[in-house]
Design an enzyme around this catalytic site. Structure first.
Site, short mmCIF file in Angstrom:
data_model
loop_
_atom_site.label_atom_id
_atom_site.label_comp_id
_atom_site.label_asym_id
_atom_site.label_seq_id
_atom_site.Cartn_x
_atom_site.Cartn_y
_atom_site.Cartn_z
N ASN A 103 52.07 29.42 33.84
CA ASN A 103 51.16 28.39 33.33
C ASN A 103 51.93 27.23 32.72
O ASN A 103 51.58 26.06 32.92
CB ASN A 103 50.21 28.99 32.30
CG ASN A 103 49.04 29.72 32.93
OD1 ASN A 103 48.56 29.35 34.00
ND2 ASN A 103 48.58 30.76 32.27
N GLU A 150 45.60 38.17 32.06
CA GLU A 150 46.30 38.51 33.30
C GLU A 150 46.39 40.02 33.49
O GLU A 150 47.26 40.51 34.21
CB GLU A 150 47.69 37.89 33.31
CG GLU A 150 48.68 38.50 32.33
CD GLU A 150 48.64 37.87 30.94
OE1 GLU A 150 49.64 37.98 30.23
OE2 GLU A 150 47.62 37.26 30.58
N ASP A 192 45.64 29.93 37.77
CA ASP A 192 44.37 30.38 38.34
C ASP A 192 44.55 30.85 39.79
O ASP A 192 43.91 31.81 40.23
CB ASP A 192 43.33 29.26 38.29
CG ASP A 192 42.87 28.96 36.87
OD1 ASP A 192 43.15 29.78 35.97
OD2 ASP A 192 42.24 27.91 36.67
N ASP A 211 49.54 44.12 35.29
CA ASP A 211 49.77 42.89 34.53
C ASP A 211 50.68 41.97 35.33
O ASP A 211 51.71 42.41 35.87
CB ASP A 211 50.41 43.23 33.18
CG ASP A 211 50.49 42.03 32.26
OD1 ASP A 211 49.60 41.89 31.42
OD2 ASP A 211 51.43 41.24 32.40
N ILE A 212 50.30 40.69 35.44
CA ILE A 212 51.13 39.72 36.17
C ILE A 212 52.39 39.42 35.37
O ILE A 212 52.34 39.16 34.17
CB ILE A 212 50.34 38.42 36.43
CG1 ILE A 212 49.08 38.72 37.25
CG2 ILE A 212 51.21 37.40 37.14
CD1 ILE A 212 48.20 37.50 37.45
#
Length: 302
Positions: free
Chosen positions: A167, A202, A176, A159-160
């Site tokens: 964002n 993500e 993106d 997971d980011i």
């Protein structure tokens, strides 16, 4: 004349029927011309033989003309089952040949279209990875193989870190870009037979056949370090990610239970400060990697 008959199924059947019907009459005329009289018993025998021959000729012609329809039916059933192109091109010039060749061209086009649609339905264009549906559909094969052969199987959940903040602060274009970078890191870090997919916004998952928990943790840590070294943000900064690793027991577990355990380790890594790898096997904490661990290792090696 014969060219027209070859190119028309109707003319073929008409010609075969005409010849078969008139064969007894032709045989009787030939017999009469040669003998100038008709003996009753001989004539009856001749007509009977000619009738049988004419019937056999008619049935044989019908079978030769219509038998390709059975092959066409078999090809249709095969296409419905396998969705693969059917190369059954015919040299015939009549309607059946035209239909057969048209069907062959149609299945080729449909197979290409279905392949494209299947790829679009299971492929994540942004990251270059597959999606959750594809992972669910393809996971049973390595699970069954690991169970049958008694080999290891591990899964990585990724997971980011702070993706929503990225964002919000930099815009979705940068988000993106971060997803694209993660996809590139994963594709560079997995083997050809590993199953890697983007399973959420993500969130990513990788199924690793033949890997135990320690080996999978090493793979996850290499990905973590590679991502942390990649310049992604407008200010030149990098994006980090947290990883949860779990070595499965293929005899009793499914993909869903494996992902759940890996996800638990992932959120443990999140709570521990993010940008780290937490791995476990059989619900017992086994392994962890973090930036602090890397710093300690570098100092020790020095």
């Amino acid at each position: 004349m014969f060219a027209k008959i070859r190119s028309s199924l109707t003319l073929k059947l008409f010609f075969a029927s005409f010849v078969s019907t008139h064969l007894p009459l032709v045989a009787a005329l030939i017999y009469y011309i040669k003998n100038q009289h008709l003996e009753p018993m001989t004539t009856i025998a001749l007509l009977l033989a000619a009738t049988v021959a004419g019937t056999a000729l008619c049935l044989g012609s019908l079978w030769l003309s219509l038998h390709p329809l059975r092959q066409l039916r078999a090809a249709i059933l095969q296409f419905r089952k396998s969705r693969t192109a059917c190369d059954i091109r015919s040299e015939r010039r009549d309607e059946i040949g035209l239909i057969t060749n048209a069907f062959s061209n149609l299945t080729t086009d449909l197979a290409r279209t279905l392949e494209t649609l299947e790829r679009q339905a299971t492929f994540d264009v942004l990251t270059g990875l597959r999606n959750r549906r594809w992972l669910i559909d393809n996971a049973p094969a390595p699970l069954s193989r690991a169970k049958r052969e008694g080999t290891n199987l591990a899964v990585i959940a990724m997971d980011i870190d702070h993706f929503k903040s990225i964002n919000d602060q930099y815009g979705h274009d940068v988000g993106d870009k971060a997803l694209t970078a993660v996809g590139a890191v994963i594709l560079a870090g997995v083997r050809p037979y590993d199953l890697a997919a983007r399973i959420g916004g993500e969130e990513f998952a990788i199924l690793l056949p033949g890997c135990d928990q320690a080996a999978a943790s090493e793979i996850a840590n290499r990905m973590r370090m590679q991502l942390a070294r990649t310049s992604i943000l407008p200010d030149g900064g990098a994006v980090t990610a947290s990883f949860g690793v779990y070595q499965a027991s293929p005899e009793t577990e499914t993909l869903a239970t494996m992902l759940k355990q890996a996800d638990t380790n992932l959120y443990t890594a999140k709570r521990a400060g993010r940008n780290r790898v937490i791995g476990s096997r059989a619900n017992a904490l086994e392994h962890s990697f973090s930036p602090r661990d890397e710093k300690r290792r570098s100092t020790r090696d020095a």
